[in-house]
Write a protein that holds these residues in place. Structure first.
Motif, PDB file in Angstrom:
ATOM      1  N   LEU A   1      -4.114   9.494   7.954  1.00 33.86           N
ATOM      2  CA  LEU A   1      -2.664   9.357   8.057  1.00 33.86           C
ATOM      3  C   LEU A   1      -1.935  10.432   8.856  1.00 33.86           C
ATOM      4  CD1 LEU A   1      -2.271   8.507   4.282  1.00 33.86           C
ATOM      5  CD2 LEU A   1      -1.856   6.899   6.144  1.00 33.86           C
TER       6      LEU A   1
ATOM      7  N   THR B   1       6.879  14.019  15.332  1.00 37.08           N
ATOM      8  CA  THR B   1       6.684  13.680  13.909  1.00 37.08           C
ATOM      9  C   THR B   1       7.357  14.734  13.039  1.00 37.08           C
ATOM     10  OG1 THR B   1       4.600  14.854  14.095  1.00 37.08           O
ATOM     11  CG2 THR B   1       4.500  12.446  14.213  1.00 37.08           C
TER      12      THR B   1
ATOM     13  N   TYR C   1       9.397  12.324   7.484  1.00 38.23           N
ATOM     14  CA  TYR C   1       8.478  11.414   6.792  1.00 38.23           C
ATOM     15  C   TYR C   1       8.599   9.980   7.301  1.00 38.23           C
ATOM     16  CZ  TYR C   1       7.591  15.298   3.662  1.00 38.23           C
ATOM     17  OH  TYR C   1       7.223  16.512   3.164  1.00 38.23           O
ATOM     18  N   MET C   2       9.551   9.721   8.158  1.00 36.13           N
ATOM     19  CA  MET C   2       9.593   8.411   8.795  1.00 36.13           C
ATOM     20  C   MET C   2       8.464   8.281   9.813  1.00 36.13           C
ATOM     21  SD  MET C   2      12.008   6.607   7.517  1.00 36.13           S
ATOM     22  CE  MET C   2      12.570   5.349   8.683  1.00 36.13           C
ATOM     23  N   ASP C   3       8.028   9.424  10.347  1.00 34.17           N
ATOM     24  CA  ASP C   3       7.010   9.382  11.396  1.00 34.17           C
ATOM     25  C   ASP C   3       5.731  10.118  11.029  1.00 34.17           C
ATOM     26  OD1 ASP C   3       8.370   7.919  13.522  1.00 34.17           O
ATOM     27  OD2 ASP C   3       9.789   9.578  13.464  1.00 34.17           O
ATOM     28  N   TYR C   4       5.816  11.017  10.054  1.00 29.71           N
ATOM     29  CA  TYR C   4       4.637  11.768   9.632  1.00 29.71           C
ATOM     30  C   TYR C   4       4.186  11.184   8.304  1.00 29.71           C
ATOM     31  CZ  TYR C   4       1.489  15.659   8.747  1.00 29.71           C
ATOM     32  OH  TYR C   4       0.368  16.421   8.507  1.00 29.71           O
ATOM     33  N   ALA C   5       3.010  10.613   8.281  1.00 30.70           N
ATOM     34  CA  ALA C   5       2.560   9.871   7.099  1.00 30.70           C
ATOM     35  C   ALA C   5       1.797  10.774   6.149  1.00 30.70           C
ATOM     36  CB  ALA C   5       1.689   8.696   7.517  1.00 30.70           C
TER      37      ALA C   5
ATOM     38  N   ARG D   1      -0.200   8.665  -0.109  1.00 30.26           N
ATOM     39  CA  ARG D   1       0.462   8.254  -1.348  1.00 30.26           C
ATOM     40  C   ARG D   1      -0.589   7.671  -2.285  1.00 30.26           C
ATOM     41  NH1 ARG D   1       5.700   5.586   1.734  1.00 30.26           N
ATOM     42  NH2 ARG D   1       4.965   6.632   3.597  1.00 30.26           N
TER      43      ARG D   1
ATOM     44  N   ASN E   1      -2.989   5.038  -1.280  1.00 29.60           N
ATOM     45  CA  ASN E   1      -3.998   5.317  -0.259  1.00 29.60           C
ATOM     46  C   ASN E   1      -5.319   5.775  -0.876  1.00 29.60           C
ATOM     47  OD1 ASN E   1      -1.219   6.599   1.386  1.00 29.60           O
ATOM     48  ND2 ASN E   1      -2.413   4.922   2.272  1.00 29.60           N
TER      49      ASN E   1
END
Lengths: 264, 783
Positions: free
Chosen positions: B692, B705, B708-712, B715, B718
């Motif tokens: 991720l 990034t 958190y919209m772009d850096y995963a 969770r 997962n």
């Protein structure tokens, strides 16, 4: 966040008056996009008009074959609605998979479609189901409502009241999620209706749109193999760090096939 | 064993306050007269500053002061330091360009600190910060690790030609080359160890207070090591003399390495509170955390293995370019050198290892330790390379590992790369993991998955790490500026309860519970009567803090040694009280007894006698309070085998981890529940890196990034249910028999996951993060 004036009108008419008179007003529904944007100081409206106190904007009504969902109805309410789950289960499922529980308890149908994020889920449903957006001034066909990235057919100060969704014979939404934001990298909504198949794509391009070529393919027979020869146009696709245009085009086909298969 | 002693899964006592919202983090602390700081940061990756006009900001409502690098320099504060020296191939120390806490005429990454604005409210500080006019002259940016040292590349620092911090060859190149020349087969791999943003849940924060009466500065910080902060800020940054500087690390919401370092904001806040004579608070927002926390990893590597006809490893060669970012963070140089190349032997008998590390500067945030620090990078390349070797030799991945393992009777085992492993049984862990993972049943599961259109793969990772950081003499020989012993003080109060002062710092690890268990076990004091205190230089003796899985293996031993001293002293007191010879006194379960009699005295009574010494042995000091320091003889070497099973959807490239087995050797477990939590967290960290987390700068050095919209981040969905077990061996040099467990998961997991994906899709390699598109493309080329 910069300073702003906060208003909480009790009626659509009052809200319309407030927004018309504001120097640089913004309507806030669930605030899931506007408030983070303001916190990051990327938006600085003079006035924020909160639609949360307007009872007439919320609620779900089924009348014959039409499911009417008020603009301020939250995703969680749509997801949990027995009426929606019965009439258009794909719509309830879509709402149930937007963001996380906090987002679903605040975010609204009206807020989502008014913002028209290119990766939002609801626009695909509004288009593919042949929905009608009702505002305080008029009715707008769903497929005419979304006009470009973060742009809609809404006029200055026009307020969405509700969306009417005709009940399809079958429908399904398949979303390929961005692993970070869990917005749609590609989302495809297909509906089998008495008249003809309908399809819409979100996430893949600048704006959610009706997918005529998918519909044509399905005209011959509503099955996933009908899409075997379908190729989405790579040159129209978004390309970013999360997914190239080529990959998105591929995903449109896969998600469309899976959505069709799920309608069976 | 005491009920709540060593080996008991005692519930964490600190969770009471955390779950009730009663934790007290730096940003929770507010003091009279407090002001708020906002940093003006560079929007450019690389630019000269032609001028700063702060007049409008200074005049803005509520502004107390706007301070720049000139003010800092005028007061003789700074610059920030790097505490470990690596000698470059020209015999010179690594290049260490000046690292001003506020820019001196130039900015070198997006987020670099230009000025601090201090105001009565945070909003006023932010408003005024927007009014600071900085006249930048942008320069071309260097953002690519692989290309940073290329000819003709833009220069970042004058002191570092070709943007090279150091070239560090290690090992016998000629012997290595010879072994490669005569090898039956050479396997190789090119790979990238992806850059990560460490992302503790609590962003960094600092609250500085100056008392003009005592001339003392108190700094509350998000720190993993308050004394290290105080030492560096006092001795190297001239913030205040050490005895006039108090550093407090209150509750800290996760560190994972990112809160080890001495950051610009911390120094500037400490200095500014005295300058304006008002308390100053700064708390990073999440964007600032992304931009200015030290990042981790970021290597580009080619690795090769020479093999004989039986698949035995003859020699290994590693060529790495490591990105250190724009400036050297506190321990930056150590991570891609000593914490990296000294782990290349892994669990194997490879007799010859040669490596070259080129460390480069780029116009990106500084890079430093992040959970595992160097060891995940080493383990990833080694365990990936081993799988490539297995494929090249037509051997099962378990079999090639087995053929090359250091046998269990070979310990202590001197590797060719400095480390001397003290204990281990690698084959036992592998066997146990294979059993637990049902390796034998894998083919049937893969077949079943194929029926569902899924490609199922299985991957191994047999890792060893060096933690319990670290023997001071070894650190000194390697160019480290500090000793890495640990300290403890165990104090009985007159009423018989116990306060344990540790130099380590707990920011999620559960020390308050684990250390209380140690004391409970050793002294027989009820668990609930023991309080562990840490994180305040005014309360605890000097200590080195928490990182490198060292707190139990080093700090725990110091506690045990302090307890030993108390027990010994108590014998004298008990002997006197019970009118017996000291030699006849025995201690067990909290009671002193006279051998062969029924006379007994609880340690709490002994403590009372020590504080109320009305009838007391001659020559014994009153009080029941002992200090101890422990400097380990060696690193500790946790090891284990992780086995990951994935299913890949070939149509989309999506990877699901369907099964994950970890069998680790951490030595003795003090609190198995806490250890299991650390293993879970570490593996999830590894899942983040493998699938991720990709920190991405564009070619202009903009961090793409930064949210958190772009850096995963990983969770819960997962991760699968983990299968966790242990294959312990006893580390002879550690008095508690413990090895450390905080980083193992993050070290073991990435190669297990990528090996499983490569196995599933039949590809030689898949880069991390193995995003759906990356895997989909690998599927396309594998077919």
């Amino acid at each position: 966040m910069y300073e702003f004036s906060y208003h909480r009108p009790a009626s659509v008419a009052e809200a319309a008056e407030l927004i018309a008179n504001a120097a640089d007003g913004k309507l806030v529904a669930g605030g899931q996009t506007l408030l983070p944007t303001m916190k990051h100081r990327l938006a600085s409206p003079s006035d924020v008009i909160d639609l949360g106190g307007i009872a007439e904007l919320s609620g779900i009504v089924v009348n014959g074959n039409i499911v009417t969902i008020g603009a301020m109805t939250t995703h969680a309410e749509v997801a949990a609605s027995s009426e929606v789950r019965e009439a258009i289960p794909a719509l309830a499922a879509l709402a149930d998979n937007i963001g996380d529980p906090a987002v679903r308890n605040r975010g609204t149908l009206g807020g989502s479609i008014a913002n028209n994020d290119p990766a939002a889920d609801y626009p695909a449903a509004v288009i593919a189901l042949g929905g009608t957006v009702r505002t305080n001034r008029r009715e707008i066909a769903g497929e005419d409502f979304f006009t470009g990235m973060f742009e809609t057919a809404l006029e200055e100060d026009e307020i969405i009241v509700a969306v009417d969704f005709p009940r399809p014979e079958a429908a399904s939404y398949m979303k390929f999620e961005n692993p970070a934001s869990r917005y749609a990298i590609v989302g495809v909504f297909v509906a089998r209706t008495a008249a003809k198949p309908r399809a819409a794509v979100t996430g893949a391009t600048a704006c959610a749109h009706r997918a005529f070529r998918i519909e044509e393919s399905l005209q011959a027979g509503f099955g996933s193999s009908a899409l075997d020869g379908f190729e989405a146009p790579v040159d129209k696709m978004n390309s970013d760090i999360h997914a190239s245009a080529e990959y998105r085009a591929h995903l449109v086909k896969i998600m469309a096939q899976r959505a069709v298969a799920a309608c069976a | 064993m005491q009920e709540n002693g060593i080996g008991a899964s005692v519930r964490r006592k600190e969770d009471q306050r955390f779950l009730l919202g009663k934790g007290r983090y730096t940003d929770d602390i507010n003091v009279e007269g407090q002001t708020y700081a906002c940093f003006v940061r560079s929007p450019h990756a690389h630019a000269e500053i032609e001028g700063i006009d702060a007049s409008a900001a200074t005049a803005a409502p509520g502004v107390v002061a706007v301070l720049t690098g000139d003010d800092l320099a005028a007061d003789g504060i700074g610059p920030l330091i790097c505490g470990v020296t690596v000698t470059s191939d020209d015999g010179q120390p690594h290049r260490a360009p000046a690292h001003p806490a506020l820019a001196q005429g130039k900015v070198n990454y997006v987020g670099d600190h230009v000025a601090i604005v201090i105001a009565e409210s945070l909003t006023q500080a932010r408003d005024a910060a927007e009014l600071v006019e900085v006249n930048y002259r942008p320069l071309p940016a260097v953002a690519s690790t692989a290309d940073a040292a290329n000819d003709g590349q833009q220069q970042i620092h004058e002191e570092a030609p070709n943007n090279i911090c150091f070239n560090w060859p290690f090992g016998d190149k000629a012997a290595n080359d010879e072994a490669f020349a005569g090898a039956h087969k050479v396997s190789s791999i090119d790979l990238v160890n992806n850059r990560m943003v460490t992302n503790p849940m609590e962003p960094r924060a600092a609250l500085g207070e100056y008392n003009s009466g005592t001339e003392e500065i108190t700094l509350h910080l998000t720190t993993q090591n308050p004394h290290v902060h105080r030492l560096v800020l006092a001795a190297f940054n001239q913030l205040a003399p050490e005895h006039k500087l108090r550093v407090v690390g209150p509750d800290v919401g996760g560190g994972f390495g990112a809160k080890i370092f001495i950051y610009a904001e911390e120094l500037v806040v400490g200095w500014a509170c005295r300058k304006v004579n008002r308390p100053v608070k700064w708390t990073a927002d999440r964007t600032e955390a992304f931009l200015s926390d030290a990042h981790g990893r970021d290597h580009v590597t080619r690795a090769e293995m020479a093999l004989d006809e039986n698949g035995k490893f003859l020699a290994m060669r590693v060529i790495t370019t490591a990105n250190l970012g724009a400036y050297l963070s506190t321990f930056a140089t150590m991570v891609p050198s000593y914490l990296y190349a000294f782990l290349f032997a892994g669990q194997y008998t490879t007799p010859l290892i040669y490596s070259e590390v080129k460390a480069v500067f780029t116009n990106t945030s500084p890079v430093d330790a992040s959970r595992g620090a160097g060891r995940p990078e080493a383990t990833y390349l080694l365990e990936r390379l081993v799988d490539v070797c297995a494929a090249d030799m037509g051997l099962d991945p378990a079999e090639i590992r087995r053929r090359n393992f250091i046998p269990k009777d070979a310990f202590p085992y001197q590797t060719p790369v400095v480390q001397c492993y003290d204990s281990g049984d690698y084959e036992a862990a592998l066997d146990q993991a294979m059993e637990l993972a049902d390796y034998a049943g894998f083919d049937a599961r893969a077949e079943e998955a194929r029926g569902r259109g899924k490609l199922r793969g299985i991957g191994f990772s047999s890792y060893v790490e060096a933690c319990g950081i670290a023997p001071s003499a070894a650190v000194g020989q390697l160019g480290g500026g500090v000793g890495l012993w640990e300290s403890a003080q165990v104090r009985f109060n007159p009423t018989g309860n116990v306060q344990v002062f540790t130099g380590t710092h707990s920011h999620g690890q559960g020390h308050e519970t684990t250390f209380a268990q140690l004391v409970c076990d050793q002294l027989g004091v009820p668990f609930e009567n023991i309080e562990v205190i840490h994180g305040d230089t005014a309360k605890t003796q000097f200590g080195m803090g928490t990182y490198g899985s060292r707190s139990l293996a080093v700090g725990g031993v110091a506690i045990a040694k302090a307890c030993d001293k108390l027990i010994a002293k108590g014998k004298k007191i008990a002997a006197h009280a019970m009118e017996a010879a000291e030699g006849d006194i025995e201690f067990a379960g909290g009671n002193y007894t006279v051998a062969g009699t029924d006379k007994a005295m609880n340690i709490a009574e002994v403590a009372f006698n020590a504080y109320v010494p009305h009838s007391y042995p001659e020559g014994v000091e009153p009080g029941f309070d002992e200090n101890a320091f422990f400097d380990p003889m060696n690193f500790s070497f946790p090891a284990g085998t992780h086995i990951c099973e994935v299913e890949v959807d070939p149509a989309t490239g999506e990877v699901e981890i369907v099964d994950y087995t970890a069998v680790d050797d951490f030595g003795k477990l003090v609190n198995p529940m806490i250890v299991e939590g650390q293993v879970h967290g570490g593996i999830v960290h590894g899942i983040g890196q493998a699938l991720l987390e990709g920190c991405h700068y564009d070619k202009d050095g903009q961090l793409v990034t930064a949210s958190y919209m772009d850096y995963a981040m990983p969770r819960a969905d997962n991760a699968p249910e983990f299968k966790i077990d242990y294959a312990p061996t006893d580390p002879p040099h550690n008095p508690l028999g413990v090895k450390g467990c905080g980083e193992a998961g993050a070290i073991g997991a990435p190669p297990a996951i990528i090996n499983a994906i490569a196995n599933a899709i039949g590809a030689k390699h898949v880069e991390m993060p193995a995003t759906p598109e990356t895997v989909w493309r690998a599927c396309q080329s594998a077919n």
